[in-house]
Design a protein around this motif. Structure first.
Motif, PDB file in Angstrom:
ATOM      1  N   ASP A  50       1.015  -1.123   0.142  1.00 55.57           N
ATOM      2  CA  ASP A  50       0.368   0.082  -0.284  1.00 55.57           C
ATOM      3  C   ASP A  50       1.083   0.903   0.484  1.00 55.57           C
ATOM      4  N   LEU A  59       3.392   1.572  -1.557  1.00 50.53           N
ATOM      5  CA  LEU A  59       4.263   2.205  -3.065  1.00 50.53           C
ATOM      6  C   LEU A  59       3.191   2.763  -4.013  1.00 50.53           C
ATOM      7  N   VAL A  60       1.549   2.641  -3.630  1.00 54.05           N
ATOM      8  CA  VAL A  60       0.984   2.936  -4.414  1.00 54.05           C
ATOM      9  C   VAL A  60      -0.060   4.243  -3.890  1.00 54.05           C
ATOM     10  N   GLN A  61       0.743   4.500  -2.510  1.00 52.05           N
ATOM     11  CA  GLN A  61       0.077   5.492  -2.157  1.00 52.05           C
ATOM     12  C   GLN A  61       1.256   6.599  -1.971  1.00 52.05           C
ATOM     13  N   ILE A 107       5.684  -4.208 -12.359  1.00 52.89           N
ATOM     14  CA  ILE A 107       3.687  -4.014 -11.687  1.00 52.89           C
ATOM     15  C   ILE A 107       4.342  -3.448 -10.112  1.00 52.89           C
ATOM     16  N   THR A 108       3.690  -2.463  -9.816  1.00 55.25           N
ATOM     17  CA  THR A 108       3.203  -2.346  -8.152  1.00 55.25           C
ATOM     18  C   THR A 108       1.698  -2.154  -7.931  1.00 55.25           C
ATOM     19  N   VAL A 109       1.748  -2.958  -7.054  1.00 54.66           N
ATOM     20  CA  VAL A 109       0.051  -2.908  -6.789  1.00 54.66           C
ATOM     21  C   VAL A 109      -0.189  -3.105  -5.074  1.00 54.66           C
ATOM     22  N   TYR A 116      -4.152  -5.497  -1.955  1.00 54.57           N
ATOM     23  CA  TYR A 116      -5.147  -5.758  -2.550  1.00 54.57           C
ATOM     24  C   TYR A 116      -5.215  -7.232  -2.915  1.00 54.57           C
ATOM     25  N   ARG A 148      -5.791  -7.479  -6.842  1.00 54.02           N
ATOM     26  CA  ARG A 148      -4.705  -7.020  -7.266  1.00 54.02           C
ATOM     27  C   ARG A 148      -3.656  -7.549  -7.158  1.00 54.02           C
ATOM     28  N   TRP A 175      -3.744 -10.576  -9.822  1.00 57.21           N
ATOM     29  CA  TRP A 175      -4.282 -10.165 -11.394  1.00 57.21           C
ATOM     30  C   TRP A 175      -2.213  -9.556 -11.730  1.00 57.21           C
ATOM     31  N   ASP A 195      -0.787 -11.697 -15.123  1.00 56.82           N
ATOM     32  CA  ASP A 195      -0.280 -10.725 -16.038  1.00 56.82           C
ATOM     33  C   ASP A 195       1.400 -11.370 -16.475  1.00 56.82           C
TER      34      ASP A 195
END
Lengths: 441, 441
Positions: free
Chosen positions: A18, A20-22, A48-50, A53, A56, A59, A63
């Motif tokens: 979290d 990272l994406v915040q 890819i950074t998620v 969740y 995600r 996914w 991918d």
């Protein structure tokens, strides 16, 4: 390790968390991993950074596994409910996660050493997907693991590592990279040599080295880590012959870049200066105005610097320049604090006061305020004083550009480079991104 | 701007560039964008980083547009053949890219201002996909643009920005974020207040604030930017009522964290100390051993610091401590260089020598070498000398842990915090991540 090699031609990276994406934390792990993978000859096709969740993360795994032969993930191996990597990846792979008794005991032992009992949560960190091969973590509780996930007629491998850089880095170097290299039938890897440069801008370096390294021979890349720029030559091949080609290319690079190179390898200007002072058995003192102590701070970042760096003065006010360093009030009145004359007296004064072999001084306008038409922001004078300088001290003025922090850092680099050039008997520094404006007193 | 609002509930970020997937550059853009998007109430569902390959860039766009209402990309807008964003996105969107005459002229004008003619390549930067709305770039040649791409019954919007952070950041703030806010029917946004803390570890802060902010009220997050940790309270709502709730929560945070907070907002310890010294009209001098000049360098990072910081001494060798600062040889012999006694004499000595109101001193073992059983690596003594201290000077010793750089930085923060506490009449600093071991002379 399985006897059956898996062909690895492409790699992907996943960063989970979290924070990272915040935007709370900058992702340095994927950059580090990409750099290390490149040295084995593998280029990263995607990062890819998620956030934390499940859907995600799933996914990202699906991918990445569909598009690369090896997928390296960091993060999500902690003990809390937000740490979802193993659970999610197991789901994607269609296997259960089981408790690894050896790892569980190891985690209990770690807490026991700290005089604590293991919180229940931490047991989750010993869950490994069935079929996974543990990657030991010497510096933390969470083991990593490697898991091959048959997907149609492909067999991509997931490599899962903790997100804490200090734990992840040795695991990557000691276990993951050697495993990847062992699996690749293409045994070629990149052999690199790095040249640390100062004085030329990145585009000037690029022009100087234009056409030197042909795509078939290798790669040339630049990394700006202000205030220096490193030029790295990489040659793809096998041990022995590639190293020999690298030596030849390196000689060409040195020929083209000449005096802009101040060191080779992963090092700094202050470490380079320190090595030269130590080799010469000479001592140094610093007199700093605009750099405010930064030259001393950088010199003392080098372990063992107490053998050559005695100390110095931060003469931030003119009063201190005059009363403590002995700069003549006439000089200050006639030429100003920011002048080659004042810089020379500062360098000579601190050398005398501290009793060092060499004195270096900086004085300038760091900005954003304090500039004038005559001496705009970024005007900096640097001086060296030493017994082997006939007039006692030499100085030059530079016109630098940038923010306060930029000007201070650049000025400190100029000062350190002056010491280096003096010790090596080199010409004075000509700066591409800052004009030399002084008379060279 | 279209009259037809587009509902924006989710966002994705794309970072384009070989230097990112080869590990030469760390991706700071996506972190910055994620942080700014969060303040508008939008969370980023994914960040995808790809190199300069058309098929990978196209994959990143298709994937992101399928999963988010707005997709913000940085990179790939330069003039060279490797800059593929516009060409690729146009293909994904099924439109042509056309030359925007106004932007083309603007780019020609930029080169003319520099006394140069525009290289042919740069014209590519004025190509905008049909239907795109230009986002002006005041600090560089490449304009950004916004393009809505109907996909089935959805209408996600691609927002394309240059990769140069200094150009991207104002474009995001001045054009992109306001547009996003204008489109969202949910007019709530996050209102935040940041508390800068020093002395407590992140888990201690977490514990102190446990249960304070309910999920329905807002968010609490921590960001470690060593040597300080900032605690940020964010409240979701609309102007007026949310700000009032934020005030109430902020008062609670202050109540819980008390003296661990040294400032509010985006600031540093050195700027905080500077404001206090300036307000008091008092001057400062520094005597540094293990920190090597870092305290002075940090103080002088603050514009206007010449009003209160006069300068100081870097007394790296014992000789300099004795002969220049006047530390008594008996003190050095009896207690050693790393002692509260020596620190006190250093602080008093530099205050006298420089003629400042306050003197601060650091002396310690930065490591990795130089430690002993008695004074291991990380042992640091800090002292303050001022006219309003009865004995002339006070000192305390701390036991810090970490690398050489870590210990130096932490010691400089302790020294700065001591000045702050002295000026405010606060208790001495108790460090969570370093024990206070001195007798408090």
């Amino acid at each position: 390790m399985s006897n059956e090699n898996i062909e690895i031609k492409s790699a992907a990276v996943i960063s989970t968390g979290d924070e990272l994406v915040q935007g709370r934390t900058v992702d340095t792990n994927s950059s580090y991993i990409a750099d290390k993978l490149l040295s084995t000859g593998l280029e990263v096709t995607s990062v890819i950074t998620v956030g934390d969740y499940p859907e995600r993360i799933a996914w990202a795994w699906r991918d990445s596994l569909a598009n690369a032969d090896v997928v390296i993930s960091t993060g999500g191996l902690g003990p809390t409910a937000d740490d979802l990597t193993t659970e999610t990846l197991s789901g994607v792979a269609g296997v259960e996660a089981e408790l690894d008794e050896e790892q569980a005991q190891r985690i209990r032992d770690i807490f026991a050493t700290m005089g604590r009992s293991m919180p229940e949560n931490n047991l989750r960190q010993a869950l490994i997907p069935v079929g996974g091969v543990v990657i030991p973590n010497q510096l933390g509780t969470a083991p990593g693991y490697r898991l091959t996930i048959p997907t149609g007629d492909r067999r991509p491998t997931a490599i899962v590592l903790p997100g804490v850089p200090r734990e992840m880095m040795p695991m990557l170097e000691e276990t993951v990279l050697p495993w990847i290299v062992s699996q690749r039938s293409d045994k070629r890897r990149y052999f690199a040599r790095t040249f640390q440069t100062f004085g030329l801008s990145e585009s000037a370096l690029d022009e100087s080295l234009a056409g030197l390294v042909d795509e078939s021979e290798g790669r040339l890349s630049f990394r700006a880590s202000f205030p220096q720029i490193s030029a790295r030559v990489m040659v793809l091949g096998e041990t022995g012959e590639a190293e020999s080609r690298l030596d030849k290319l390196s000689a060409k690079v040195r020929g083209r870049l000449g005096g802009a190179i101040f060191a080779e390898g992963n090092t700094t200007m202050e470490a380079t200066v320190g090595r030269l002072l130590a080799a010469d058995g000479r001592t140094l003192a610093t007199a700093e105005s605009c750099t405010g102590g930064l030259v001393g701070a950088r010199l003392t970042d080098v372990p063992g610097s107490s053998h050559y760096y005695m100390g110095g003065l931060v003469a931030y006010s003119n009063d201190v320049k005059e009363k403590v360093l002995g700069v003549s009030p006439t000089t200050l009145a006639m030429f100003g604090a920011v002048s080659e004359e004042t810089a020379c007296e500062m360098a000579a004064g601190v050398r005398r006061m501290i009793g060092a072999d060499i004195g270096v001084a900086t004085t300038g306008v760091a900005g954003p305020g304090g500039g004038s038409d005559d001496k705009p922001v970024g005007t900096v004078a640097v001086a060296i004083s030493a017994a082997d300088i006939p007039s006692g001290a030499v100085a030059t003025m530079y016109q630098l550009r940038g923010t306060r922090e930029w000007i201070k850092t650049l000025a400190s680099q100029v000062a350190l480079d002056w010491i280096r050039r003096h010790l090596l008997g080199l010409d004075p520094l000509e700066l591409q991104f800052g004009r030399r404006v002084g008379r060279g007193r």
